[in-house]
Design an enzyme around this catalytic site. Structure first.
Site, PDB file in Angstrom:
ATOM      1  N   ASN A   1       0.882  -1.164   0.000  1.00 32.06           N
ATOM      2  CA  ASN A   1       0.000   0.000   0.000  1.00 32.06           C
ATOM      3  C   ASN A   1       0.920   1.213   0.000  1.00 32.06           C
ATOM      4  N   VAL A   2       0.992   1.904  -1.131  1.00 30.65           N
ATOM      5  CA  VAL A   2       1.965   3.002  -1.241  1.00 30.65           C
ATOM      6  C   VAL A   2       1.694   4.125  -0.235  1.00 30.65           C
TER       7      VAL A   2
ATOM      8  N   ASN B   1       3.739   4.706 -10.373  1.00 33.52           N
ATOM      9  CA  ASN B   1       2.571   4.716 -11.253  1.00 33.52           C
ATOM     10  C   ASN B   1       1.234   4.561 -10.524  1.00 33.52           C
TER      11      ASN B   1
ATOM     12  N   SER C   1      -0.456  13.881 -14.737  1.00 37.91           N
ATOM     13  CA  SER C   1      -1.667  13.731 -15.553  1.00 37.91           C
ATOM     14  C   SER C   1      -1.976  15.054 -16.226  1.00 37.91           C
TER      15      SER C   1
ATOM     16  N   TYR D   1      -7.576  15.170  -7.216  1.00 43.82           N
ATOM     17  CA  TYR D   1      -6.667  14.482  -8.135  1.00 43.82           C
ATOM     18  C   TYR D   1      -5.726  15.474  -8.832  1.00 43.82           C
ATOM     19  N   ALA D   2      -6.290  16.593  -9.325  1.00 35.79           N
ATOM     20  CA  ALA D   2      -5.466  17.591 -10.021  1.00 35.79           C
ATOM     21  C   ALA D   2      -4.410  18.167  -9.084  1.00 35.79           C
ATOM     22  N   ALA D   3      -4.798  18.380  -7.813  1.00 29.26           N
ATOM     23  CA  ALA D   3      -3.831  18.909  -6.832  1.00 29.26           C
ATOM     24  C   ALA D   3      -2.655  17.945  -6.674  1.00 29.26           C
TER      25      ALA D   3
ATOM     26  N   LYS E   1      -1.608  15.625  -8.792  1.00 28.33           N
ATOM     27  CA  LYS E   1      -0.825  15.431 -10.021  1.00 28.33           C
ATOM     28  C   LYS E   1       0.022  16.678 -10.347  1.00 28.33           C
TER      29      LYS E   1
ATOM     30  N   ILE F   1      -6.526   7.787 -20.971  1.00 25.67           N
ATOM     31  CA  ILE F   1      -6.042   6.474 -21.397  1.00 25.67           C
ATOM     32  C   ILE F   1      -7.097   5.414 -21.085  1.00 25.67           C
TER      33      ILE F   1
HETATM   34  N1  CAA Z   1     -15.195  17.921 -18.295  1.00 28.17           N
HETATM   35  C1  CAA Z   1     -16.203  18.735 -18.685  1.00 28.17           C
HETATM   36  N2  CAA Z   1     -17.440  18.719 -18.143  1.00 28.17           N
HETATM   37  C2  CAA Z   1     -17.662  17.841 -17.154  1.00 28.17           C
HETATM   38  C3  CAA Z   1     -16.683  16.976 -16.681  1.00 28.17           C
HETATM   39  C4  CAA Z   1     -15.395  17.027 -17.298  1.00 28.17           C
HETATM   40  N3  CAA Z   1     -14.390  16.257 -16.906  1.00 28.17           N
HETATM   41  N4  CAA Z   1     -17.205  16.225 -15.695  1.00 28.17           N
HETATM   42  C5  CAA Z   1     -18.473  16.610 -15.558  1.00 28.17           C
HETATM   43  N5  CAA Z   1     -18.763  17.584 -16.444  1.00 28.17           N
HETATM   44  C6  CAA Z   1     -20.028  18.283 -16.608  1.00 28.17           C
HETATM   45  C7  CAA Z   1     -21.161  17.299 -16.918  1.00 28.17           C
HETATM   46  O1  CAA Z   1     -21.188  17.029 -18.301  1.00 28.17           O
HETATM   47  C8  CAA Z   1     -22.381  18.065 -16.436  1.00 28.17           C
HETATM   48  O2  CAA Z   1     -22.729  19.015 -17.405  1.00 28.17           O
HETATM   49  P1  CAA Z   1     -24.276  19.464 -17.575  1.00 28.17           P
HETATM   50  O3  CAA Z   1     -24.652  20.096 -16.268  1.00 28.17           O
HETATM   51  O4  CAA Z   1     -24.219  20.397 -18.729  1.00 28.17           O
HETATM   52  O5  CAA Z   1     -25.037  18.191 -17.845  1.00 28.17           O
HETATM   53  C9  CAA Z   1     -21.860  18.816 -15.208  1.00 28.17           C
HETATM   54  O6  CAA Z   1     -20.413  18.840 -15.353  1.00 28.17           O
HETATM   55  C10 CAA Z   1     -22.194  18.145 -13.896  1.00 28.17           C
HETATM   56  O7  CAA Z   1     -21.817  16.761 -13.996  1.00 28.17           O
HETATM   57  P2  CAA Z   1     -22.730  15.625 -13.345  1.00 28.17           P
HETATM   58  O8  CAA Z   1     -24.176  15.828 -13.661  1.00 28.17           O
HETATM   59  O9  CAA Z   1     -22.133  14.317 -13.749  1.00 28.17           O
HETATM   60  O10 CAA Z   1     -22.498  15.927 -11.795  1.00 28.17           O
HETATM   61  P3  CAA Z   1     -22.342  14.921 -10.608  1.00 28.17           P
HETATM   62  O11 CAA Z   1     -22.192  15.715  -9.381  1.00 28.17           O
HETATM   63  O12 CAA Z   1     -23.387  13.855 -10.650  1.00 28.17           O
HETATM   64  O13 CAA Z   1     -20.959  14.153 -10.913  1.00 28.17           O
HETATM   65  C11 CAA Z   1     -18.621  14.028 -11.396  1.00 28.17           C
HETATM   66  C12 CAA Z   1     -19.782  14.911 -10.958  1.00 28.17           C
HETATM   67  C13 CAA Z   1     -18.390  12.929 -10.331  1.00 28.17           C
HETATM   68  C14 CAA Z   1     -17.409  14.938 -11.466  1.00 28.17           C
HETATM   69  C15 CAA Z   1     -18.940  13.341 -12.730  1.00 28.17           C
HETATM   70  O14 CAA Z   1     -19.434  14.278 -13.658  1.00 28.17           O
HETATM   71  C16 CAA Z   1     -17.709  12.735 -13.325  1.00 28.17           C
HETATM   72  O15 CAA Z   1     -17.336  11.620 -12.974  1.00 28.17           O
HETATM   73  N6  CAA Z   1     -17.089  13.472 -14.280  1.00 28.17           N
HETATM   74  C17 CAA Z   1     -15.838  13.034 -14.886  1.00 28.17           C
HETATM   75  C18 CAA Z   1     -14.659  13.571 -14.131  1.00 28.17           C
HETATM   76  C19 CAA Z   1     -13.429  13.253 -14.896  1.00 28.17           C
HETATM   77  O16 CAA Z   1     -13.193  13.808 -15.952  1.00 28.17           O
HETATM   78  N7  CAA Z   1     -12.621  12.349 -14.364  1.00 28.17           N
HETATM   79  C20 CAA Z   1     -11.450  11.904 -15.065  1.00 28.17           C
HETATM   80  C21 CAA Z   1     -11.233  10.445 -14.689  1.00 28.17           C
HETATM   81  S1  CAA Z   1      -9.915   9.736 -15.651  1.00 28.17           S
HETATM   82  C22 CAA Z   1      -8.578  10.311 -14.868  1.00 28.17           C
HETATM   83  O17 CAA Z   1      -8.599  10.923 -13.861  1.00 28.17           O
HETATM   84  C23 CAA Z   1      -7.274  10.045 -15.537  1.00 28.17           C
HETATM   85  C24 CAA Z   1      -6.578  11.294 -15.806  1.00 28.17           C
HETATM   86  O18 CAA Z   1      -5.531  11.537 -15.208  1.00 28.17           O
HETATM   87  C25 CAA Z   1      -7.089  12.196 -16.818  1.00 28.17           C
HETATM   88  P1  NAI Z   2      -5.837   1.655 -12.857  1.00 21.09           P
HETATM   89  O1  NAI Z   2      -6.927   1.979 -11.900  1.00 21.09           O
HETATM   90  O2  NAI Z   2      -6.123   0.828 -14.051  1.00 21.09           O
HETATM   91  O3  NAI Z   2      -4.609   0.975 -12.073  1.00 21.09           O
HETATM   92  C1  NAI Z   2      -4.109   1.553 -10.898  1.00 21.09           C
HETATM   93  C2  NAI Z   2      -3.417   0.492 -10.082  1.00 21.09           C
HETATM   94  O4  NAI Z   2      -2.928   1.108  -8.888  1.00 21.09           O
HETATM   95  C3  NAI Z   2      -4.338  -0.644  -9.652  1.00 21.09           C
HETATM   96  O5  NAI Z   2      -3.742  -1.897  -9.947  1.00 21.09           O
HETATM   97  C4  NAI Z   2      -4.504  -0.424  -8.157  1.00 21.09           C
HETATM   98  O6  NAI Z   2      -4.679  -1.653  -7.432  1.00 21.09           O
HETATM   99  C5  NAI Z   2      -3.182   0.228  -7.815  1.00 21.09           C
HETATM  100  N1  NAI Z   2      -3.273   0.969  -6.567  1.00 21.09           N
HETATM  101  C6  NAI Z   2      -4.258   1.814  -6.172  1.00 21.09           C
HETATM  102  N2  NAI Z   2      -4.029   2.252  -4.938  1.00 21.09           N
HETATM  103  C7  NAI Z   2      -2.872   1.691  -4.530  1.00 21.09           C
HETATM  104  C8  NAI Z   2      -2.118   1.768  -3.343  1.00 21.09           C
HETATM  105  N3  NAI Z   2      -2.522   2.510  -2.302  1.00 21.09           N
HETATM  106  N4  NAI Z   2      -0.972   1.060  -3.269  1.00 21.09           N
HETATM  107  C9  NAI Z   2      -0.556   0.283  -4.299  1.00 21.09           C
HETATM  108  N5  NAI Z   2      -1.249   0.179  -5.447  1.00 21.09           N
HETATM  109  C10 NAI Z   2      -2.389   0.872  -5.553  1.00 21.09           C
HETATM  110  O7  NAI Z   2      -5.244   3.087 -13.268  1.00 21.09           O
HETATM  111  P2  NAI Z   2      -4.393   3.509 -14.535  1.00 21.09           P
HETATM  112  O8  NAI Z   2      -5.283   4.209 -15.452  1.00 21.09           O
HETATM  113  O9  NAI Z   2      -3.564   2.404 -15.000  1.00 21.09           O
HETATM  114  O10 NAI Z   2      -3.462   4.638 -13.860  1.00 21.09           O
HETATM  115  C11 NAI Z   2      -2.095   4.478 -13.610  1.00 21.09           C
HETATM  116  C12 NAI Z   2      -1.519   5.840 -13.291  1.00 21.09           C
HETATM  117  O11 NAI Z   2      -1.693   6.698 -14.410  1.00 21.09           O
HETATM  118  C13 NAI Z   2      -2.183   6.542 -12.119  1.00 21.09           C
HETATM  119  O12 NAI Z   2      -1.239   7.271 -11.378  1.00 21.09           O
HETATM  120  C14 NAI Z   2      -3.130   7.508 -12.793  1.00 21.09           C
HETATM  121  O13 NAI Z   2      -3.437   8.593 -11.965  1.00 21.09           O
HETATM  122  C15 NAI Z   2      -2.303   7.894 -13.988  1.00 21.09           C
HETATM  123  N6  NAI Z   2      -3.056   8.443 -15.092  1.00 21.09           N
HETATM  124  C16 NAI Z   2      -4.042   7.710 -15.685  1.00 21.09           C
HETATM  125  C17 NAI Z   2      -4.737   8.238 -16.752  1.00 21.09           C
HETATM  126  C18 NAI Z   2      -5.844   7.519 -17.440  1.00 21.09           C
HETATM  127  O14 NAI Z   2      -6.534   8.157 -18.252  1.00 21.09           O
HETATM  128  N7  NAI Z   2      -6.059   6.240 -17.210  1.00 21.09           N
HETATM  129  C19 NAI Z   2      -4.440   9.590 -17.253  1.00 21.09           C
HETATM  130  C20 NAI Z   2      -3.376  10.261 -16.535  1.00 21.09           C
HETATM  131  C21 NAI Z   2      -2.715   9.691 -15.503  1.00 21.09           C
END
Ligand code: CAA
Ligand code: NAI
Length: 246
Positions: A62-63, A89, A141, A154-156, A158, A187
């Site tokens: 557990n990192v 990672n 990220s 998450y943004a904070a 990264k 991804i």
């Molecule tokens: N970019 C742009 N718009 C977004 C957004 C995003 N990433 N996420 C949500 N929105 C918008 C929705 O489309 C929605 O728009 P409308 O009001 O026009 O319909 C509005 O924001 C509110 O969203 P929800 O109705 O979904 O609100 P909620 O409170 O139910 O959920 C949430 C909020 C949990 C943030 C959900 O919207 C969500 O999961 N969004 C995606 C967040 C995201 O982008 N995560 C990235 C995950 S992958 C990752 O993290 C890897 C990486 O490094 C990039």
């Molecule tokens: P994933 O969810 O597929 O894999 C993440 C792995 O990390 C899992 O195997 C999980 O068990 C392990 N993990 C989680 N918490 C842990 C902990 N406390 N200790 C040890 N292991 C733990 O995620 P993914 O997409 O492969 O992401 C890998 C990295 O890339 C992450 O740092 C993520 O934030 C970053 N990233 C991912 C993007 C995407 O779009 N998938 C975009 C940008 C960055």
């Protein structure tokens, strides 16, 4: 072979990008420690890779927990006697709009994505300093550089990873250790599978290459930064995002 006889720890290697990196590194001759929280999947993946003839082993960690990290690093040193490469990672998301984000979800993401990176780097550095060489690759990220709706926590973390990368590049460069970061775009892994379909479509439209990235796209960037080909690269953040950031 670009990593012949190198020993690499890859955290979060049971799934997604980390697993792709483990395969990529092993194919290039590295001995790979798959370090992950997910013991069942990690053990299975390590067994599969071993059966393909690669030198890999699973180490549960557990990192976010310093004693767990220290124990993992000691076990890897016990088995392989050195650590040449650390890929920090492992990472998680707990997405939510600012006004709804629970304090616990903010803290949990900080514990894994920020403190976890610090824990692993601090634990491997003594071995790297002693041998006078090493490569540390941290995973940032596009969200940390560009911001992203719903990802305050998450943004904070990264963005913090980029700051730590630059700091360690300055501290450790003269010890023969290169520290760099990779900032992936969106991804195709379990992490993006949780994103609502409508948001995922918006993400694809942001990418000049017109598609999400594959785990292998990031694994190849890790490989470059882990190999001797990047020996004069230090403190950089390599954007592997299909052109979102430019
Ligand atoms: N970019 C742009 N718009 C977004 C957004 C995003 N990433 N996420 C949500 N929105 C918008 C929705 O489309 C929605 O728009 P409308 O009001 O026009 O319909 C509005 O924001 C509110 O969203 P929800 O109705 O979904 O609100 P909620 O409170 O139910 O959920 C949430 C909020 C949990 C943030 C959900 O919207 C969500 O999961 N969004 C995606 C967040 C995201 O982008 N995560 C990235 C995950 S992958 C990752 O993290 C890897 C990486 O490094 C990039
Ligand atoms: P994933 O969810 O597929 O894999 C993440 C792995 O990390 C899992 O195997 C999980 O068990 C392990 N993990 C989680 N918490 C842990 C902990 N406390 N200790 C040890 N292991 C733990 O995620 P993914 O997409 O492969 O992401 C890998 C990295 O890339 C992450 O740092 C993520 O934030 C970053 N990233 C991912 C993007 C995407 O779009 N998938 C975009 C940008 C960055």
């Amino acid at each position: 072979m670009r990593l012949k006889d190198k020993v690499a720890i890859i955290t979060g290697a049971a799934n997604g990008i980390g697993l792709a990196a483990a395969k990529t590194f092993a194919k290039e001759g590295a001995k790979v420690a798959l370090a992950d929280f997910d013991e069942a999947t990690g053990t299975q993946r390590a067994t599969e890779l071993s059966e393909e003839g690669f030198e890999v082993a699973f180490f549960q960690v557990n990192v976010a927990d310093r004693s767990s990290v220290d124990a993992m690093v000691q076990k890897v040193l016990g088995q392989y006697e050195k650590i040449d490469i650390l890929v920090n990672n492992a990472g998680i998301t707990r997405d939510g709009m600012l006004h709804k984000l629970a304090v616990e979800d903010f803290q949990k993401v900080v514990d894994v994505n920020l403190t976890g990176v610090f824990n692993c780097a601090q634990a491997v550095v003594p071995a790297m300093v002693q041998q006078g060489s090493g490569k540390i690759i941290n995973t940032s990220s596009v969200s940390g550089v560009y911001g992203n709706v719903g990802q305050t926590n998450y943004a904070a973390t990264k963005a913090g990873v980029v700051g730590m990368t630059k700091t360690w590049a300055k501290e450790l460069g003269r010890k023969g250790i290169n520290v760099n970061a990779v900032a992936p775009g969106f991804i195709e892994t379990g992490m993006t599978a949780k994103v609502p379909e409508k948001v995922l479509e918006q993400m694809k439209m942001m990418v000049p290459l017109g598609r999400l990235g594959l785990p292998e796209d990031i694994a190849n960037a890790y490989l470059f930064l882990a190999s001797d080909e990047s020996n004069y690269i230090n403190g950089t953040t390599l954007h592997v995002d299909g052109g979102i950031m430019m």
